[in-house]
Scaffold this motif. Structure first.
Motif, mmCIF file in Angstrom:
data_model
loop_
_atom_site.group_PDB
_atom_site.id
_atom_site.type_symbol
_atom_site.label_atom_id
_atom_site.label_comp_id
_atom_site.label_asym_id
_atom_site.label_seq_id
_atom_site.Cartn_x
_atom_site.Cartn_y
_atom_site.Cartn_z
ATOM 1 N N ALA A 12 -10.310 8.066 -3.931
ATOM 2 C CA ALA A 12 -8.845 8.105 -3.966
ATOM 3 C C ALA A 12 -8.353 9.071 -5.036
ATOM 4 C CB ALA A 12 -8.293 6.706 -4.215
ATOM 5 N N LEU A 13 -8.943 9.009 -6.236
ATOM 6 C CA LEU A 13 -8.507 9.870 -7.324
ATOM 7 C C LEU A 13 -8.763 11.347 -7.013
ATOM 8 C CD1 LEU A 13 -9.650 7.803 -10.454
ATOM 9 C CD2 LEU A 13 -7.343 8.012 -9.479
ATOM 10 N N THR A 14 -9.870 11.612 -6.332
ATOM 11 C CA THR A 14 -10.161 13.000 -5.950
ATOM 12 C C THR A 14 -9.071 13.533 -5.024
ATOM 13 O OG1 THR A 14 -12.543 12.647 -6.160
ATOM 14 C CG2 THR A 14 -11.824 14.515 -4.816
ATOM 15 N N LEU A 15 -8.658 12.717 -4.058
ATOM 16 C CA LEU A 15 -7.592 13.127 -3.132
ATOM 17 C C LEU A 15 -6.258 13.271 -3.859
ATOM 18 C CD1 LEU A 15 -8.497 10.810 -0.114
ATOM 19 C CD2 LEU A 15 -8.735 13.304 -0.197
ATOM 20 N N LEU A 16 -5.958 12.336 -4.741
ATOM 21 C CA LEU A 16 -4.683 12.367 -5.472
ATOM 22 C C LEU A 16 -4.601 13.584 -6.390
ATOM 23 C CD1 LEU A 16 -4.453 8.578 -6.355
ATOM 24 C CD2 LEU A 16 -2.929 9.818 -4.794
ATOM 25 N N ARG A 17 -5.702 13.885 -7.080
ATOM 26 C CA ARG A 17 -5.710 15.046 -7.965
ATOM 27 C C ARG A 17 -5.587 16.344 -7.179
ATOM 28 N NH1 ARG A 17 -10.816 13.128 -11.770
ATOM 29 N NH2 ARG A 17 -9.757 11.379 -12.811
ATOM 30 N N PRO A 32 -4.340 -0.699 0.027
ATOM 31 C CA PRO A 32 -2.899 -0.890 -0.151
ATOM 32 C C PRO A 32 -2.274 0.216 -1.007
ATOM 33 C CG PRO A 32 -4.050 -2.968 -0.435
ATOM 34 C CD PRO A 32 -5.107 -1.909 -0.333
ATOM 35 N N THR A 33 -1.052 0.601 -0.631
ATOM 36 C CA THR A 33 -0.362 1.672 -1.355
ATOM 37 C C THR A 33 -0.159 1.308 -2.821
ATOM 38 O OG1 THR A 33 0.803 2.258 0.684
ATOM 39 C CG2 THR A 33 1.677 3.144 -1.367
ATOM 40 N N GLY A 34 0.123 0.035 -3.082
ATOM 41 C CA GLY A 34 0.305 -0.392 -4.466
ATOM 42 C C GLY A 34 -0.939 -0.178 -5.309
ATOM 43 N N THR A 35 -2.104 -0.409 -4.714
ATOM 44 C CA THR A 35 -3.362 -0.189 -5.428
ATOM 45 C C THR A 35 -3.561 1.288 -5.731
ATOM 46 O OG1 THR A 35 -4.364 -2.109 -4.337
ATOM 47 C CG2 THR A 35 -5.868 -0.501 -5.303
ATOM 48 N N TYR A 38 -1.344 2.261 -8.583
ATOM 49 C CA TYR A 38 -1.871 1.771 -9.859
ATOM 50 C C TYR A 38 -3.027 2.641 -10.328
ATOM 51 C CZ TYR A 38 -4.269 -1.233 -13.209
ATOM 52 O OH TYR A 38 -4.887 -1.720 -14.333
ATOM 53 N N TRP A 39 -3.953 2.975 -9.425
ATOM 54 C CA TRP A 39 -5.075 3.843 -9.787
ATOM 55 C C TRP A 39 -4.574 5.196 -10.298
ATOM 56 C CZ3 TRP A 39 -8.647 2.992 -4.908
ATOM 57 C CH2 TRP A 39 -9.259 1.736 -5.012
ATOM 58 N N LYS A 40 -3.568 5.737 -9.617
ATOM 59 C CA LYS A 40 -3.033 7.039 -10.023
ATOM 60 C C LYS A 40 -2.414 6.948 -11.416
ATOM 61 C CE LYS A 40 0.063 10.747 -8.507
ATOM 62 N NZ LYS A 40 0.938 11.238 -7.417
ATOM 63 N N HIS A 41 -1.645 5.895 -11.639
ATOM 64 C CA HIS A 41 -1.001 5.725 -12.945
ATOM 65 C C HIS A 41 -2.045 5.597 -14.060
ATOM 66 C CE1 HIS A 41 1.667 4.279 -16.086
ATOM 67 N NE2 HIS A 41 0.841 3.256 -16.270
ATOM 68 N N MET A 42 -3.055 4.777 -13.848
ATOM 69 C CA MET A 42 -4.078 4.569 -14.869
ATOM 70 C C MET A 42 -4.870 5.851 -15.123
ATOM 71 S SD MET A 42 -3.601 1.563 -15.949
ATOM 72 C CE MET A 42 -5.080 1.361 -16.956
ATOM 73 N N ASP A 43 -5.126 6.603 -14.061
ATOM 74 C CA ASP A 43 -5.860 7.862 -14.218
ATOM 75 C C ASP A 43 -5.042 8.866 -15.028
ATOM 76 O OD1 ASP A 43 -8.024 9.778 -13.543
ATOM 77 O OD2 ASP A 43 -6.455 10.755 -12.362
#
Length: 261
Positions: A12-17, A32-35, A38-43
């Protein structure tokens, strides 16, 4: 315990970055979109990149404007568009009214909005016999300085120099937008004497109607630059109609504009 696992989170983080949207990543990985949020925010927090107040990009001021799409959207706006902002609205909205009879036109309008405002969402609002293709942006005043109180034909409508440069560079896109809003391609007819008998003669033409003298002038000035022959057609004593009926001019319009669909 992380229910989704470290490997899923890293995907997920690879795609978001890489610039993917939260919703697209959530759909792709079935998380889930909320998850995902949250992962994006923490990263981003881990890397010291927590966002502050969002700064939206102005397509014009930040030199990111799709000029061909804008020329088309400008034509649509001058015909069937309006911008509103009341006290209950934090952000102004642009609406282009599209008849249900022309679903292809509706699609083109939405595509142009998305191309000009890639950061913004576009929706369709159902009205009787039509849809309003609509979006919100704080930069509408910058992109459409022709906005003002009252009806367009009751105030001056003139292009800013930067707008004229875009219209000069993409004249057919501008003409297509005007025709798609306030014009059409139809069959006209007349009669003439052939071998001593009066016969009916049909021919295609492009018809444009707008009450604003300024908007009609923008249309005809652009036609002149393209070498398109046109005439005023008076109805009920009013010269609100512009006709393009010469065969060569209609052929050019067919090649670059075509009928609504």
């Amino acid at each position: 315990m992380n229910h989704h696992g470290t490997e899923m989170r890293q995907k997920a983080l690879t795609l978001l970055r890489g610039g993917a949207r939260n919703a697209d990543v959530a759909r792709k990985l079935n998380v889930p979109t909320g998850t995902i949020s949250y992962w994006k925010h923490m990263d981003r927090a881990k890397r010291g990149e927590c966002p502050g107040p969002h700064r939206s990009v102005c397509p014009r001021c930040d030199d990111a404007l799709d000029q061909a799409a804008y020329a088309y959207l400008l034509g649509l706006y001058l015909g069937d568009g309006h911008i509103i902002q009341n006290r209950a609205m934090k952000t102004p909205s642009l609406s282009i009214t599209c008849a249900d009879s022309w679903p292809g036109l509706m699609d083109q309008c939405e595509e142009a909005m998305r191309a000009v405002f890639p950061e913004n969402s576009v929706c369709r609002v159902r009205r009787k016999g039509c849809r309003e293709v609509k979006m919100y942006s704080k930069h509408l005043w910058c992109l459409f300085p022709q906005h003002g109180p009252g009806k367009k034909h009751d105030r001056l409508i003139a292009l800013e120099p930067w707008q004229q440069e875009i219209v000069d560079a993409y004249p057919w896109d501008f003409i297509r937008g005007l025709i798609h809003s306030d014009g059409c391609r139809n069959m006209n007819w007349t009669t003439r004497m052939v071998g001593g008998a009066r016969k009916r003669y049909e021919y295609p033409r492009y018809w444009f109607t707008n009450v604003s003298d300024d908007i009609r002038r923008l249309y005809t000035d652009t036609l002149d630059k393209l070498g398109i022959e046109w005439t005023h057609c008076t109805r009920a004593g009013k010269e609100y109609n512009i006709s393009v009926a010469r065969r060569a001019s209609v052929a050019l319009m067919d090649a670059h504009v075509g009928p609504k669909y």
